[in-house]
Motif scaffolding. Structure first.
Motif, PDB file in Angstrom:
ATOM      1  N   PHE A  78      -6.761 -10.211 -27.222  1.00 19.01           N
ATOM      2  CA  PHE A  78      -5.875  -9.329 -28.006  1.00 19.01           C
ATOM      3  C   PHE A  78      -5.157 -10.196 -29.029  1.00 19.01           C
ATOM      4  CE2 PHE A  78      -6.188  -7.486 -23.785  1.00 19.01           C
ATOM      5  CZ  PHE A  78      -6.400  -6.141 -24.039  1.00 19.01           C
ATOM      6  N   ALA A 121      -9.474  -1.487 -31.045  1.00 23.58           N
ATOM      7  CA  ALA A 121      -8.575  -0.362 -31.328  1.00 23.58           C
ATOM      8  C   ALA A 121      -7.707  -0.819 -32.487  1.00 23.58           C
ATOM      9  CB  ALA A 121      -7.697  -0.017 -30.128  1.00 23.58           C
ATOM     10  N   ASP A 131      -3.692   3.850 -32.463  1.00 21.18           N
ATOM     11  CA  ASP A 131      -5.019   3.282 -32.268  1.00 21.18           C
ATOM     12  C   ASP A 131      -6.015   3.727 -33.333  1.00 21.18           C
ATOM     13  OD1 ASP A 131      -3.600   2.675 -29.977  1.00 21.18           O
ATOM     14  OD2 ASP A 131      -5.369   2.729 -28.697  1.00 21.18           O
ATOM     15  N   SER A 166     -10.698   0.512 -26.697  1.00 25.04           N
ATOM     16  CA  SER A 166      -9.573   0.990 -25.875  1.00 25.04           C
ATOM     17  C   SER A 166      -8.835   2.132 -26.541  1.00 25.04           C
ATOM     18  CB  SER A 166      -8.587  -0.163 -25.628  1.00 25.04           C
ATOM     19  OG  SER A 166      -7.952  -0.526 -26.834  1.00 25.04           O
ATOM     20  N   TYR A 193     -13.141   1.676 -22.287  1.00 21.26           N
ATOM     21  CA  TYR A 193     -11.930   2.152 -21.624  1.00 21.26           C
ATOM     22  C   TYR A 193     -12.098   3.674 -21.589  1.00 21.26           C
ATOM     23  CZ  TYR A 193      -9.055  -2.125 -22.722  1.00 21.26           C
ATOM     24  OH  TYR A 193      -8.501  -3.368 -22.830  1.00 21.26           O
ATOM     25  N   LEU A 201       3.316   2.600 -18.523  1.00 19.90           N
ATOM     26  CA  LEU A 201       3.138   1.240 -18.009  1.00 19.90           C
ATOM     27  C   LEU A 201       2.623   0.254 -19.052  1.00 19.90           C
ATOM     28  CD1 LEU A 201       1.648   2.179 -14.528  1.00 19.90           C
ATOM     29  CD2 LEU A 201       3.789   0.940 -14.884  1.00 19.90           C
ATOM     30  N   PHE A 205       3.135  -4.708 -22.780  1.00 22.77           N
ATOM     31  CA  PHE A 205       2.013  -5.077 -23.662  1.00 22.77           C
ATOM     32  C   PHE A 205       2.378  -4.820 -25.119  1.00 22.77           C
ATOM     33  CE2 PHE A 205      -1.578  -3.693 -26.214  1.00 22.77           C
ATOM     34  CZ  PHE A 205      -2.613  -4.556 -25.914  1.00 22.77           C
ATOM     35  N   ARG A 206       3.008  -3.681 -25.364  1.00 24.98           N
ATOM     36  CA  ARG A 206       3.372  -3.350 -26.752  1.00 24.98           C
ATOM     37  C   ARG A 206       4.467  -4.282 -27.255  1.00 24.98           C
ATOM     38  NH1 ARG A 206       3.077   3.252 -25.910  1.00 24.98           N
ATOM     39  NH2 ARG A 206       0.856   3.287 -25.358  1.00 24.98           N
ATOM     40  N   LYS A 223       0.934   8.562 -27.602  1.00 30.24           N
ATOM     41  CA  LYS A 223      -0.521   8.541 -27.786  1.00 30.24           C
ATOM     42  C   LYS A 223      -1.213   9.674 -27.026  1.00 30.24           C
ATOM     43  CE  LYS A 223      -0.635   3.555 -28.732  1.00 30.24           C
ATOM     44  NZ  LYS A 223      -1.376   2.282 -28.534  1.00 30.24           N
ATOM     45  N   GLN A 227      -4.994   9.466 -25.578  1.00 29.61           N
ATOM     46  CA  GLN A 227      -5.036   8.975 -24.197  1.00 29.61           C
ATOM     47  C   GLN A 227      -4.830  10.152 -23.239  1.00 29.61           C
ATOM     48  OE1 GLN A 227      -2.151   5.766 -24.118  1.00 29.61           O
ATOM     49  NE2 GLN A 227      -3.428   4.468 -25.409  1.00 29.61           N
ATOM     50  N   TYR A 277      -8.005  -1.901 -15.045  1.00 34.41           N
ATOM     51  CA  TYR A 277      -7.019  -2.723 -15.731  1.00 34.41           C
ATOM     52  C   TYR A 277      -5.672  -2.567 -15.023  1.00 34.41           C
ATOM     53  CZ  TYR A 277      -5.290  -5.160 -19.968  1.00 34.41           C
ATOM     54  OH  TYR A 277      -4.780  -6.062 -20.869  1.00 34.41           O
ATOM     55  N   VAL A 279      -2.270  -3.132 -15.510  1.00 33.14           N
ATOM     56  CA  VAL A 279      -1.674  -3.305 -16.841  1.00 33.14           C
ATOM     57  C   VAL A 279      -0.325  -4.021 -16.812  1.00 33.14           C
ATOM     58  CG1 VAL A 279      -2.914  -1.286 -17.722  1.00 33.14           C
ATOM     59  CG2 VAL A 279      -0.559  -1.031 -16.865  1.00 33.14           C
ATOM     60  N   SER A 280       0.183  -4.217 -18.025  1.00 32.33           N
ATOM     61  CA  SER A 280       1.389  -5.033 -18.211  1.00 32.33           C
ATOM     62  C   SER A 280       2.580  -4.525 -17.407  1.00 32.33           C
ATOM     63  CB  SER A 280       1.737  -5.089 -19.695  1.00 32.33           C
ATOM     64  OG  SER A 280       1.937  -3.789 -20.219  1.00 32.33           O
ATOM     65  N   TYR A 319      -3.284  -9.719 -15.318  1.00 36.67           N
ATOM     66  CA  TYR A 319      -2.454 -10.848 -15.748  1.00 36.67           C
ATOM     67  C   TYR A 319      -2.192 -11.803 -14.581  1.00 36.67           C
ATOM     68  CZ  TYR A 319      -1.900  -7.596 -19.580  1.00 36.67           C
ATOM     69  OH  TYR A 319      -2.178  -6.731 -20.606  1.00 36.67           O
TER      70      TYR A 319
HETATM   71  C1  PBG Z   1      -4.675  -1.078 -27.185  1.00 39.28           C
HETATM   72  C2  PBG Z   1      -4.407  -1.409 -25.761  1.00 39.28           C
HETATM   73  C3  PBG Z   1      -3.263  -1.159 -24.995  1.00 39.28           C
HETATM   74  C4  PBG Z   1      -3.463  -1.784 -23.779  1.00 39.28           C
HETATM   75  C5  PBG Z   1      -4.732  -2.348 -23.806  1.00 39.28           C
HETATM   76  N1  PBG Z   1      -5.309  -2.092 -25.046  1.00 39.28           N
HETATM   77  C6  PBG Z   1      -1.985  -0.493 -25.344  1.00 39.28           C
HETATM   78  C7  PBG Z   1      -1.981   0.924 -25.662  1.00 39.28           C
HETATM   79  O1  PBG Z   1      -3.001   1.618 -25.601  1.00 39.28           O
HETATM   80  O2  PBG Z   1      -0.917   1.392 -26.050  1.00 39.28           O
HETATM   81  C8  PBG Z   1      -2.466  -1.846 -22.652  1.00 39.28           C
HETATM   82  C9  PBG Z   1      -2.611  -3.005 -21.713  1.00 39.28           C
HETATM   83  C10 PBG Z   1      -1.427  -3.295 -20.879  1.00 39.28           C
HETATM   84  O3  PBG Z   1      -0.403  -2.581 -20.857  1.00 39.28           O
HETATM   85  O4  PBG Z   1      -1.490  -4.304 -20.174  1.00 39.28           O
HETATM   86  N2  PBG Z   1      -5.143   0.186 -27.439  1.00 39.28           N
END
Ligand code: PBG
Length: 328
Positions: A78, A121, A131, A166, A193, A201, A205-206, A223, A227, A277, A279-280, A319
């Motif tokens: 990323f 994305a 995205d 993604s 994805y 969650l 990441f953002r 989103k 999403q 995944y 996630v963050s 992570y």
């Molecule tokens: C980009 C993307 C995102 C994540 C992975 N690819 C963020 C989003 O869609 O807003 C999130 C990963 C994470 O939170 O660890 N589209």
């Protein structure tokens, strides 16, 4: 007491528990997400992700060498794009000398056999943090898919082994596949994805990439038009089946822990590898609780990784990958 069957015999000590354990974790289970920034000598901790860093290319090379030495075989890249390179169309995403393209080359040079996956994305490239391309207040599907196909080609040309769209646009897997094949990149893989939920969650990441949707008039605040709704389960099955039909080599469910019902159903529904995944926000919750002394960091980390694998994950983007592998 007369009991013929005593289940506790299989739990008497660690030896027997190890012998009958149904789920195992190895370094081959992991995909390591990595955040890349411009500059030199940068290894900047992400505030909402303690002990996780953004790396400049020199440190990226060091990091992937360490990962490789630990037996980890896959990274997911990323990039944090400088503000002045952002626009609505994601123009910078297809710059052959862009940060992503240089990051791919850096990893391939440092660790030639590392499997390099890239996030596809527009959000890190978008002035609006979405995205896709925005027109009349809406994230446009088809124009976005066209740039995602070009972005995928650009990554593969730079040396990426796999692309990981993604974005959750409709029809993007097919268009990316056809576009890569047209340029003879028939061995480049696609990890879709597929069941990506509109989740709170993703916050940390953002922060890491400065890619959150902006708060401006006529720009969607979230989103949710692309999403998935977290209330839905059947929809996830539809999404993964369609992505496999469109040519996905692997599908993903995201986030992890709170979506393990979906992971199991997806695993039962398709015959391609399923990745999950973690996630963050999942990472941040464990870190925060551990820092407060409320949870045992390593114990809860392992428990969650095992749970994800037990639910049906063939691969886990996490992570925690490095920490888990060091503990094994
Ligand atoms: C980009 C993307 C995102 C994540 C992975 N690819 C963020 C989003 O869609 O807003 C999130 C990963 C994470 O939170 O660890 N589209």
């Amino acid at each position: 007491m007369n009991i013929l069957r005593r289940n506790r015999r299989l739990r008497v000590n660690e030896t027997i528990r190890a012998l009958v354990r149904e789920t195992t974790i190895t370094p081959n289970d992991f995909i390591v997400p990595l955040f890349v920034v411009e500059g030199l000598g940068i290894r900047a901790e992400i505030p909402s992700m303690p002990n996780y860093y953004r790396y400049s290319l020199d440190y990226l090379a060091q990091e992937v060498k360490e990962l490789w030495s630990l037996g980890i075989k896959s990274v997911l890249l990323f990039v944090k794009v400088p503000d002045h390179l952002k626009d609505n169309e994601g123009t910078e995403a297809i710059n052959p000398d862009g940060l992503m393209q240089r990051a791919i080359k850096t990893v391939k040079e440092a660790t030639p056999d590392m499997l390099v996956m890239t996030d596809v994305a527009l959000d890190p490239y978008s002035i609006y943090g979405h995205d896709g391309i925005i027109k009349n207040g809406v994230v446009e599907n088809d124009t976005t898919v066209s740039i995602l196909a070009q972005m995928s080609l650009s990554h593969v040309r730079a040396g990426a082994d796999w692309v990981a769209p993604s974005d959750m646009m409709d029809g993007r897997i097919e268009q990316i596949r056809l576009f890569l094949d047209k340029y003879n990149y028939t061995n480049a893989g696609i990890m879709a994805y597929s069941a990506k939920y509109a989740s709170a969650l993703y916050g940390p990441f953002r922060d890491a990439l400065d890619s959150a949707p902006v708060d401006e008039q006529d720009i969607p605040k979230d989103k949710k038009t692309y999403q998935m709704d977290y209330a839905n389960r059947l929809e996830a099955i539809k999404e993964v089946i369609m992505d496999v039909e469109e040519g996905a080599d692997m599908v993903m469910v995201k986030p992890g822990i709170v979506y393990l019902d979906v992971v199991r159903e997806v695993k039962n529904a398709v015959n391609v590898p399923v990745s999950v995944y973690q996630v963050s926000g999942e990472y941040a919750m464990i870190k925060a609780a551990a820092q407060n002394g409320w949870l045992d960091h390593d114990a809860i980390m392992l428990e969650q990784i095992y749970a994800i694998k037990r639910a049906g994950a063939d691969l886990i983007a996490s992570y925690f990958a490095k920490d888990v592998v060091k503990l094994l």
